[in-house]
Design a protein around this motif. Structure first.
Motif, PDB file in Angstrom:
ATOM      1  N   THR A 264      40.879  42.612  42.912  1.00 21.15           N
ATOM      2  CA  THR A 264      40.176  42.412  41.628  1.00 21.15           C
ATOM      3  C   THR A 264      38.987  41.047  41.661  1.00 21.15           C
ATOM      4  O   THR A 264      38.136  41.295  41.055  1.00 21.15           O
ATOM      5  CB  THR A 264      41.291  42.504  40.572  1.00 21.15           C
ATOM      6  N   ARG A 265      39.827  40.075  41.649  1.00 18.92           N
ATOM      7  CA  ARG A 265      39.148  38.698  41.682  1.00 18.92           C
ATOM      8  C   ARG A 265      38.130  38.745  42.914  1.00 18.92           C
ATOM      9  O   ARG A 265      36.999  38.222  42.535  1.00 18.92           O
ATOM     10  CB  ARG A 265      39.996  37.939  41.659  1.00 18.92           C
ATOM     11  N   ALA A 266      38.372  39.509  44.025  1.00 19.32           N
ATOM     12  CA  ALA A 266      37.291  39.237  45.138  1.00 19.32           C
ATOM     13  C   ALA A 266      36.140  40.033  44.758  1.00 19.32           C
ATOM     14  O   ALA A 266      35.178  39.618  45.070  1.00 19.32           O
ATOM     15  CB  ALA A 266      38.231  39.742  46.516  1.00 19.32           C
ATOM     16  N   GLU A 267      36.289  41.125  44.080  1.00 21.60           N
ATOM     17  CA  GLU A 267      35.279  42.070  43.981  1.00 21.60           C
ATOM     18  C   GLU A 267      34.753  41.660  42.701  1.00 21.60           C
ATOM     19  O   GLU A 267      33.386  41.854  42.294  1.00 21.60           O
ATOM     20  CB  GLU A 267      35.789  43.646  43.913  1.00 21.60           C
ATOM     21  N   GLY A 268      35.549  41.195  41.653  1.00 19.69           N
ATOM     22  CA  GLY A 268      35.097  40.740  40.510  1.00 19.69           C
ATOM     23  C   GLY A 268      34.255  39.349  40.209  1.00 19.69           C
ATOM     24  O   GLY A 268      33.184  39.325  39.249  1.00 19.69           O
ATOM     25  N   PHE A 269      34.307  38.556  40.957  1.00 19.59           N
ATOM     26  CA  PHE A 269      33.638  37.405  40.931  1.00 19.59           C
ATOM     27  C   PHE A 269      32.640  37.089  41.896  1.00 19.59           C
ATOM     28  O   PHE A 269      33.010  37.540  43.083  1.00 19.59           O
ATOM     29  CB  PHE A 269      34.838  36.130  40.975  1.00 19.59           C
ATOM     30  N   GLY A 270      31.697  36.522  41.748  1.00 18.74           N
ATOM     31  CA  GLY A 270      30.776  36.213  42.599  1.00 18.74           C
ATOM     32  C   GLY A 270      31.015  34.696  43.595  1.00 18.74           C
ATOM     33  O   GLY A 270      32.199  34.246  43.147  1.00 18.74           O
ATOM     34  N   ASP A 271      30.237  34.451  44.582  1.00 16.68           N
ATOM     35  CA  ASP A 271      30.459  33.237  45.450  1.00 16.68           C
ATOM     36  C   ASP A 271      30.351  31.934  44.582  1.00 16.68           C
ATOM     37  O   ASP A 271      31.459  31.203  44.873  1.00 16.68           O
ATOM     38  CB  ASP A 271      29.358  33.187  46.276  1.00 16.68           C
ATOM     39  N   GLU A 272      29.708  31.666  43.665  1.00  8.77           N
ATOM     40  CA  GLU A 272      29.568  30.333  43.168  1.00  8.77           C
ATOM     41  C   GLU A 272      31.157  30.103  42.321  1.00  8.77           C
ATOM     42  O   GLU A 272      31.632  29.204  42.046  1.00  8.77           O
ATOM     43  CB  GLU A 272      28.608  30.312  42.073  1.00  8.77           C
ATOM     44  N   VAL A 273      31.551  31.303  41.620  1.00  6.86           N
ATOM     45  CA  VAL A 273      32.585  31.387  40.840  1.00  6.86           C
ATOM     46  C   VAL A 273      33.764  31.295  41.898  1.00  6.86           C
ATOM     47  O   VAL A 273      34.829  30.368  41.563  1.00  6.86           O
ATOM     48  CB  VAL A 273      32.811  32.394  39.876  1.00  6.86           C
ATOM     49  N   LYS A 274      33.739  31.724  42.849  1.00  9.39           N
ATOM     50  CA  LYS A 274      34.998  31.679  43.824  1.00  9.39           C
ATOM     51  C   LYS A 274      34.946  30.304  44.415  1.00  9.39           C
ATOM     52  O   LYS A 274      36.284  29.702  44.456  1.00  9.39           O
ATOM     53  CB  LYS A 274      34.772  32.725  45.066  1.00  9.39           C
ATOM     54  N   ARG A 275      33.991  29.789  44.490  1.00 15.44           N
ATOM     55  CA  ARG A 275      33.884  28.268  45.065  1.00 15.44           C
ATOM     56  C   ARG A 275      34.460  27.340  44.329  1.00 15.44           C
ATOM     57  O   ARG A 275      35.323  26.452  44.767  1.00 15.44           O
ATOM     58  CB  ARG A 275      32.209  28.000  45.402  1.00 15.44           C
ATOM     59  N   ARG A 276      34.237  27.683  42.874  1.00 16.82           N
ATOM     60  CA  ARG A 276      34.704  26.488  42.014  1.00 16.82           C
ATOM     61  C   ARG A 276      36.147  26.717  41.809  1.00 16.82           C
ATOM     62  O   ARG A 276      36.815  25.966  41.352  1.00 16.82           O
ATOM     63  CB  ARG A 276      33.762  26.467  40.636  1.00 16.82           C
ATOM     64  N   VAL A 277      36.645  27.979  41.769  1.00 18.09           N
ATOM     65  CA  VAL A 277      38.044  28.242  41.405  1.00 18.09           C
ATOM     66  C   VAL A 277      38.789  27.768  42.642  1.00 18.09           C
ATOM     67  O   VAL A 277      39.941  26.883  42.510  1.00 18.09           O
ATOM     68  CB  VAL A 277      38.121  29.960  41.389  1.00 18.09           C
ATOM     69  N   LEU A 278      38.398  27.845  43.942  1.00 23.10           N
ATOM     70  CA  LEU A 278      38.793  27.203  45.105  1.00 23.10           C
ATOM     71  C   LEU A 278      38.895  25.632  45.007  1.00 23.10           C
ATOM     72  O   LEU A 278      39.926  25.095  45.106  1.00 23.10           O
ATOM     73  CB  LEU A 278      38.266  27.537  46.396  1.00 23.10           C
ATOM     74  N   ILE A 279      37.802  25.102  44.612  1.00 22.22           N
ATOM     75  CA  ILE A 279      37.644  23.611  44.471  1.00 22.22           C
ATOM     76  C   ILE A 279      38.670  23.243  43.379  1.00 22.22           C
ATOM     77  O   ILE A 279      39.508  22.364  43.557  1.00 22.22           O
ATOM     78  CB  ILE A 279      36.384  23.190  44.289  1.00 22.22           C
ATOM     79  N   GLY A 280      38.864  23.888  42.315  1.00 21.51           N
ATOM     80  CA  GLY A 280      39.624  23.634  41.326  1.00 21.51           C
ATOM     81  C   GLY A 280      41.245  23.724  41.539  1.00 21.51           C
ATOM     82  O   GLY A 280      41.982  22.965  41.106  1.00 21.51           O
ATOM     83  N   THR A 281      41.355  24.792  42.310  1.00 24.41           N
ATOM     84  CA  THR A 281      42.726  25.031  42.440  1.00 24.41           C
ATOM     85  C   THR A 281      43.252  23.830  43.689  1.00 24.41           C
ATOM     86  O   THR A 281      44.544  23.480  43.414  1.00 24.41           O
ATOM     87  CB  THR A 281      43.011  26.335  43.316  1.00 24.41           C
ATOM     88  N   TYR A 282      42.490  23.554  44.538  1.00 24.77           N
ATOM     89  CA  TYR A 282      42.569  22.422  45.330  1.00 24.77           C
ATOM     90  C   TYR A 282      42.991  21.138  44.662  1.00 24.77           C
ATOM     91  O   TYR A 282      44.004  20.267  45.036  1.00 24.77           O
ATOM     92  CB  TYR A 282      41.525  22.384  46.385  1.00 24.77           C
TER      93      TYR A 282
END
Lengths: 488, 498
Positions: free
Chosen positions: B356-374
């Protein structure tokens, strides 16, 4: 009752001490949830008490329920704890179907309540158990896996309900102490009205931390956390079985891994839920939707002034003022309703009679019928009346028990029952004389024996007289007349 | 008399509504020279003809027409925005109207509730035209991250309008809406305003309620007005702001009459010029623009004072820790369980989440979610998030110190004019650098306004930014008002898209 602490896991060569710490999750008594206005009522249809905030719709924001803060502060005061005037709500992040926001709002580094203590009455004396902290947090929803083979259903009615997590220090040393500790917490919170302590409805649950060490060792062993145990009995069982498991492991040369375990109540054993490596990284950080919670000292003082008399104080008063034993006092203060009932009865009745009748007779009935004292068929006023009839000699203790039985059945007033059933005491000397003479005539041989020195037979004569009067004879008059007659 | 009114109405239509401000339109409505329905039809027509710009995600014309007819029937002119049709950024939840946040994951999400800010506008008489395109979850500086496609700057068909409120900026500049609202987390109102020659204001954190706005970074997000001039900006701010008990970070204070108190007399006012905003490689044109701004202020009787905001250089890295950290948590709710997009793939809960999240979010959102999680992870929290929060305090401290000396601070709004579509799409760092002048303000929770102040050699607008201390919106509005008069910026659009 043992008067010395003696709980160890004993093996061939060693005595192992069990170290226990508890994280008790107590549901705050409050009409609405911690950050939303939805109702917290138990047992409603699934997903009927859910607001947009509880289900984490886009753009929804939490607003703290002031009443829940009061409840937490009151509880903190009841635990003799430090109240932190500034505390912070953090987000505990993890994904689960019944956690709509993907995070739980909790308090991590800065809880609303700091260190405190609770005093336990153990057979071997009082024991002080340290409280590490108390913090407020949201409950999650409920995942229901057994309604369908292919689907999990989620009920969000509990989502957002306020919980207090009360963390003890690792001060507990036996299942008995845990039992006593949880009951004491529950008593304190019920007195305060901050948690109903209803374990069936999940209002009180605990995570139990257990480790073992050889007797005399100073260093703690590696602990395991048993998650979400929802009854005192299960806590006791889980500790016992987990401590044994750990001892066996260590004695067979293995190491305890720090992990989270679950208690299987059917098999009476704990099993691994997740290891330390698999432990969640909750990525706690202060919730930016909520400002730090700042309360004023006057707010705390105001609550402090309005606190009811707490169990420890009440116990002290009962012992000093009413000359109760510590055991009796403990029983009578265990619930606010019980102590209130007791104090109501002794407004007019004799204290000694009252405590005995409540602890022995009334409790037997309440236990038997599984009733709360506030639903007792015998009201405090009726019990007091009954006891006064005993004190004034109008009925004997034996008749009183009969009357009490009838009071339980009908809820009627004692004098009415006595009148209706003709249970008044036989206090007419002439009538009694007749009965006594009759008894003596029938037992002429025994009189001879009595006069020959077999004094034990006196009781036999009294018993026969009571029997002949259906227990109604006034014992004092029977005594007087019988002695006189026997001297003849 | 009748023929005279008719003649006047005719004049208005000839006198293109596209060239006049919101305040002027309101005057026409109040004097009954134009009806709400006529206005609605005018903007609907513009929107229909402006499809190439891709500034709208959703329109609700039937409702617009109905509401405007209703307004004309009742003729209640008490509100600040009587019968005015307005489009809003698609980050504001609108009751019964799809709200996507520019994301596939909310592609078909229809809220059952209305955001406080939009509700404030409707209470003042405004009418919804539709929902404006934006970067996905407001994460972007060019409106290229939207699931609904990039928005085009009305200046030229190969230019970005800026972001994340790019749809708002384009629709406003192209007169598809007479005014609009956006949200600003790190410059998302001021940068697109600067790129399109319009006015944009980010209010003090807490002045406008965040309730009902799809959250990006809660401690930074703030809604604000985007308008054609400063007077309109004051009016819109007045309409949208106000205390809201549903937002715990909302400031409880009396509403201000920004438009009534608008005053261009700024004699003796003290303006700070921070030396740290002279960044490396800043185009000469920006330097010149800034200098011109300073000159104008001097001419108007303001006193110019050199100041220092020593921690400025840490603002961008701090922002790119704090904002993604909060975003990673805020976006956890988009899990396919309760609403929004759910992937059909996956054999269990975890797999369903992942798809769901892989298909539902775009690259920039994924990038920031990854940074934030990190940056929130155990072992990294202290080095990143905690440190960033400490630096954030220092940045705020810089501003606090400066405001002991000056009333407002003047800086460029952006380090460049609008760039080309695709130019920075594969270079996130250079994209992030675009926010270098706007981000410190969000970190400090201060109000700031960007006004069009000139053009570069290509004829593209450039903006100047005025910053003041908390709740001094009136002050920067007044200074901006004074500067606007002197600058006399002229937008020249040939409506090539029509």
């Amino acid at each position: 009752m043992k008067d010395k602490f003696d709980y160890f896991i004993k093996t061939e060569n060693n005595k192992w001490e069990v170290i226990i710490g508890l994280e008790v999750h107590a549901q705050v008594t409050s009409k609405s949830k911690l950050f939303s206005s939805s109702s917290t009522k138990f047992g409603e249809k699934p997903n009927t008490q859910v607001s947009l905030v509880d289900s984490a719709f886009p753009g929804m924001l939490p607003v703290i329920n002031k009443f829940c803060i009061e409840q937490a502060v009151k509880t903190g005061l009841g635990l003799n704890a430090k109240i932190n005037l500034r505390s912070i709500f953090d987000r505990k992040n993890y994904f689960y179907a019944d956690l709509p926001a993907g995070y739980q709002i909790s308090q991590y580094k800065n809880p609303i309540v700091g260190e405190g203590s609770v005093t336990l009455d153990m057979p071997y004396g009082t024991k002080k158990v340290g409280i590490e902290r108390l913090h407020l947090e949201q409950d999650a929803g409920k995942s229901i896996h057994d309604l369908s083979p292919d689907n999990t259903f989620v009920d969000l009615n509990r989502s957002g309900v306020a919980l207090m997590e009360i963390v003890s220090k690792p001060d507990l040393r036996s299942p008995d102490e845990v039992n006593s500790y949880v009951k004491k917490l529950r008593t304190i919170m019920r007195y305060l009205g901050t948690c109903d302590g209803n374990m069936q409805e999940g209002s009180l649950r605990a995570d139990v931390n257990v480790s073992v060490r050889k007797q005399g060792e100073k260093k703690f062993g590696t602990r395991c956390e048993i998650k979400n145990v929802n009854s005192i009995k299960f806590m006791e069982m889980a500790i016992e079985s987990e401590a044994k498991r750990q001892v066996e492991l260590i004695e067979s040369g293995k190491k305890i891994e720090q992990e989270t375990r679950l208690f299987d109540t059917k098999k009476n054993e704990t099993r691994s839920m997740r290891s330390k490596e698999e432990a969640h990284d909750y990525r706690y950080f202060p919730d930016p939707d909520l400002l730090p919670l700042v309360i004023k000292q006057s707010f705390v003082d105001n609550l402090k002034n309005k606190l009811p008399e707490l169990p420890d104080k009440k116990k002290e008063r009962f012992i000093n003022k009413f000359k109760l034993t510590p055991y009796e006092a403990n029983v009578l203060i265990s619930e606010n309703n019980i102590s209130e009932y007791f104090e109501e009865v002794i407004k007019t009745a004799d204290i000694k009679l009252a405590k005995n009748w409540i602890i022995v007779e009334l409790f037997a009935v309440l236990n038997d019928k599984n009733l709360d004292i506030k639903d007792s068929p015998v009201s405090s006023k009726n019990l007091a009346n009954l006891l006064n009839l005993i004190s004034s000699g109008e009925i004997s203790g034996k008749i009183a028990k009969k009357v009490f039985e009838l009071m339980v059945q009908s809820g009627d007033e004692p004098s009415k029952i006595i009148k209706d059933k003709g249970l008044q005491q036989q206090s007419d000397p002439k009538e009694l004389e007749k009965i006594i003479k009759n008894v003596l005539e029938k037992n002429f041989d025994k009189i001879t024996q009595y006069k020959a020195g077999k004094e034990k037979l006196y009781g036999f004569f009294v018993g026969e007289v009571m029997k002949a009067s259906s227990g109604k004879a006034n014992p004092k008059l029977v005594n007087d007349i019988l002695k006189k007659e026997l001297k003849k | 008399m009748r023929t005279f009114l008719l003649y006047q109405r005719l004049l208005i239509k000839m006198n293109d509504l596209n060239d006049i401000s919101l305040s002027e339109i309101i005057k026409l409505v109040k004097s009954k020279k134009i009806s709400s329905l006529e206005l609605a039809n005018h903007f609907i027509n513009n929107i229909e003809k402006g499809k190439k710009l891709n500034s709208f995600i959703t329109t609700c014309f039937d409702q617009t027409i109905k509401d405007s007819k209703n307004f004309d029937k009742k003729q209640n002119f008490d509100g600040l925005l009587p019968g005015i049709p307005i489009a809003v950024k698609d980050l504001f939840c609108t009751k019964n109207i799809k709200t996507t946040a520019g994301s596939k994951i909310l592609e078909n999400f229809v809220p059952t509730y209305e955001s406080t800010v939009t509700n404030n506008l409707w209470k003042e008489g405004a009418i919804l035209l539709g929902k404006l395109n934006c970067d996905e979850f407001a994460m972007g500086s060019s409106n290229e991250t939207s699931f609904f496609g990039n928005v085009i700057n009305p200046l030229e068909n190969n230019l970005v309008p800026g972001g994340s409120s790019g749809g708002s900026a384009t629709a406003l500049a192209a007169s598809l809406t007479p005014a609009t609202i956006g949200t600003d987390t790190g410059g998302s109102i001021r940068q697109p305003a600067s790129f399109t020659g319009t006015v944009g204001l980010k209010p003090t954190y807490g002045l406008c309620s965040r309730w009902g706005i799809v959250a990006f970074a809660s401690s930074l997000d703030q809604a604000g007005p985007m308008t054609k001039n400063v007077e309109d900006c004051a009016l819109m701010l007045e309409a949208m702001s106000g205390y809201d008990k549903k937002d715990s970070t909302s400031i409880n204070k009396k509403k201000e009459n920004y438009s009534k108190n608008l005053n261009s007399s700024i004699k003796g006012i003290k303006i700070g010029i921070p030396k740290e905003y002279r960044v490396d490689n800043m185009p000469e044109e920006i330097e010149q623009l800034w200098k011109n701004g300073i000159d104008i202020l001097k001419k108007s009787g303001a006193k110019i004072i050199d100041i220092s905001l020593p921690h400025t250089k840490y603002a961008l890295p701090t922002y790119y820790i704090v904002a993604p950290a909060e975003a990673s948590s805020n976006l956890a709710r988009y899990d396919g369980i309760k609403y929004g997009y759910r992937s059909k793939k996956g054999n269990n809960l975890i797999e369903m989440y992942e798809h769901t999240r892989a298909e539902g979010f775009g690259d920039e959102v994924k990038r920031r979610v990854l940074i934030g999680t990190y940056v929130l992870s155990s072992g990294y929290y202290d080095a990143y998030y905690l440190k960033a929060q400490k630096v954030r305090k220092l940045i705020k401290g810089d501003f606090d110190n400066s405001f002991k000396e000056v009333d407002a601070i003047l800086t460029p709004s952006t380090p460049s004019s609008a760039f080309k579509i695709g130019e920075k799409a594969n270079d996130p760092i250079s994209m992030y650098l675009n926010d270098i002048f706007t981000v410190p303000v969000n970190l400090a929770g201060l109000p700031a306004i960007s006004i069009p102040a000139g053009k570069d050699h290509k004829g593209h607008p450039l903006g100047l930014q005025l910053i003041s201390k908390e709740l001094k919106e009136q002050k920067i509005l007044n200074i901006a008002f004074a500067m606007e008069k002197e600058i006399n910026f002229k937008q020249s659009l040939n409506r090539w898209w029509e």
